[in-house]
Design a protein around this motif. Sequence first.
Motif, PDB file in Angstrom:
ATOM      1  N   ARG A 304       0.838  -1.200   0.000  1.00 50.72           N
ATOM      2  CA  ARG A 304       0.000   0.000   0.000  1.00 50.72           C
ATOM      3  C   ARG A 304       0.882   1.263   0.000  1.00 50.72           C
ATOM      4  O   ARG A 304       0.395   2.364  -0.176  1.00 50.72           O
ATOM      5  N   TRP A 305       2.183   1.049   0.225  1.00 49.19           N
ATOM      6  CA  TRP A 305       3.095   2.195   0.383  1.00 49.19           C
ATOM      7  C   TRP A 305       3.885   2.509  -0.912  1.00 49.19           C
ATOM      8  O   TRP A 305       4.792   3.342  -0.892  1.00 49.19           O
ATOM      9  N   ALA A 306       3.515   1.832  -2.001  1.00 49.70           N
ATOM     10  CA  ALA A 306       4.211   2.116  -3.259  1.00 49.70           C
ATOM     11  C   ALA A 306       3.215   2.072  -4.404  1.00 49.70           C
ATOM     12  O   ALA A 306       2.172   1.407  -4.301  1.00 49.70           O
ATOM     13  N   ILE A 307       3.555   2.790  -5.470  1.00 47.34           N
ATOM     14  CA  ILE A 307       2.701   2.791  -6.659  1.00 47.34           C
ATOM     15  C   ILE A 307       3.606   2.931  -7.890  1.00 47.34           C
ATOM     16  O   ILE A 307       4.711   3.480  -7.773  1.00 47.34           O
ATOM     17  N   ALA A 308       3.167   2.357  -8.991  1.00 43.38           N
ATOM     18  CA  ALA A 308       3.950   2.505 -10.225  1.00 43.38           C
ATOM     19  C   ALA A 308       3.174   3.389 -11.191  1.00 43.38           C
ATOM     20  O   ALA A 308       2.021   3.093 -11.513  1.00 43.38           O
TER      21      ALA A 308
END
Length: 326
Positions: A304-308
């Motif tokens: 939940r702490w990263a996104i691409a």
Amino acid sequence: MVEKSIVKRAEELRDQLNKYSYEYYVKDSPSVEDFVYDSLYQELVDIENKHPELVTEDSPTQRVGGRVLEGFEKVVHDVPLYSLNDVFNKEDIIAFDKRVQKALGQQVSYTCELKIDGLSVSLRYENGKLVQGATRGDGTVGEDITENLKTVRSIPLSLKKSITIEARGECYMPKKSFVRLNQDREEKGQDVFANPRNAAAGSLRQLDSKITAKRNLSTFLYSVADTASLKSSSQFDALQELEDLGFQTNQERKLCHSIDEVWDYIEEFQEKRGDLSYEIDGVVIKVNNFKQQENLGYTVKAPRWAIAYKFPPEEAQTIIRDIQWT
Ligand SMILES: NC(=O)c1cnc(OC2CCCC2)nc1N
């Protein structure tokens, strides 16, 4: 019993050659000419041929194995290699930031990294020595490709500190190597690879590591299985720590203190994408602080702490056209 002077000379040569290889392939700034490296390498090969008992796992002569494998062993990843949720526009980036701020209820900084378009790999070191390299596979079960990854010159066979750690990152084929490989295959009437990612995957799936060794693959490491194995308490510091251990890390990383800064970074590299010597398919945005990452946790497949943030696909011609023909 081998003379002490020969044992000492072999150790000196190993250290010297590993240092030169690090300067050339990781720092891209060799301190000696190729012929110096080659003559020292030959001297070590001669000593090891005469005294096989002096060969060590991390000797530079061990990068290209001899035997051809029947197949690849399975590797179970104790800590799964997660994938990333993708977004394609600014609104979704802002929504990600709002979700994170709401969940944490505190200020958040983000580490932005280029999203390298290669193959995820995991590298396990025990007491500073490379003991296993594996593909991501389905995130939980991958394949043991240690022999092939040992041929990737930017992967250190031994770390600068004798620690036990599992590093993770991307193995990729530089654009120029991709073009050269396809020209070579075309001349031989072989199928060409559609893109550098497929070429890297095909090169790492070789049962004969002598073929992999010729494919000029490289790496960018960006995380570890267990952050407790590092001194760092944030992603940005962890990247520097990985670099100090002897890994290749991507130098375009940026610590951003607002989502506006994140968006500027995204726009900057959407522009610069064609000038890079390797392919990227977007930007990875990570909450920087490890404690905050822990608080946010994971869904079944992704943190939940990263996104691409994904760039629109670059048609193949752009890749060929944009290569600086030097
Ligand atoms: N292709 C990349 O360059 C890349 C991929 N993944 C990650 O981080 C994932 C790993 C674990 C959760 C976030 N970072 C990257 N730079």
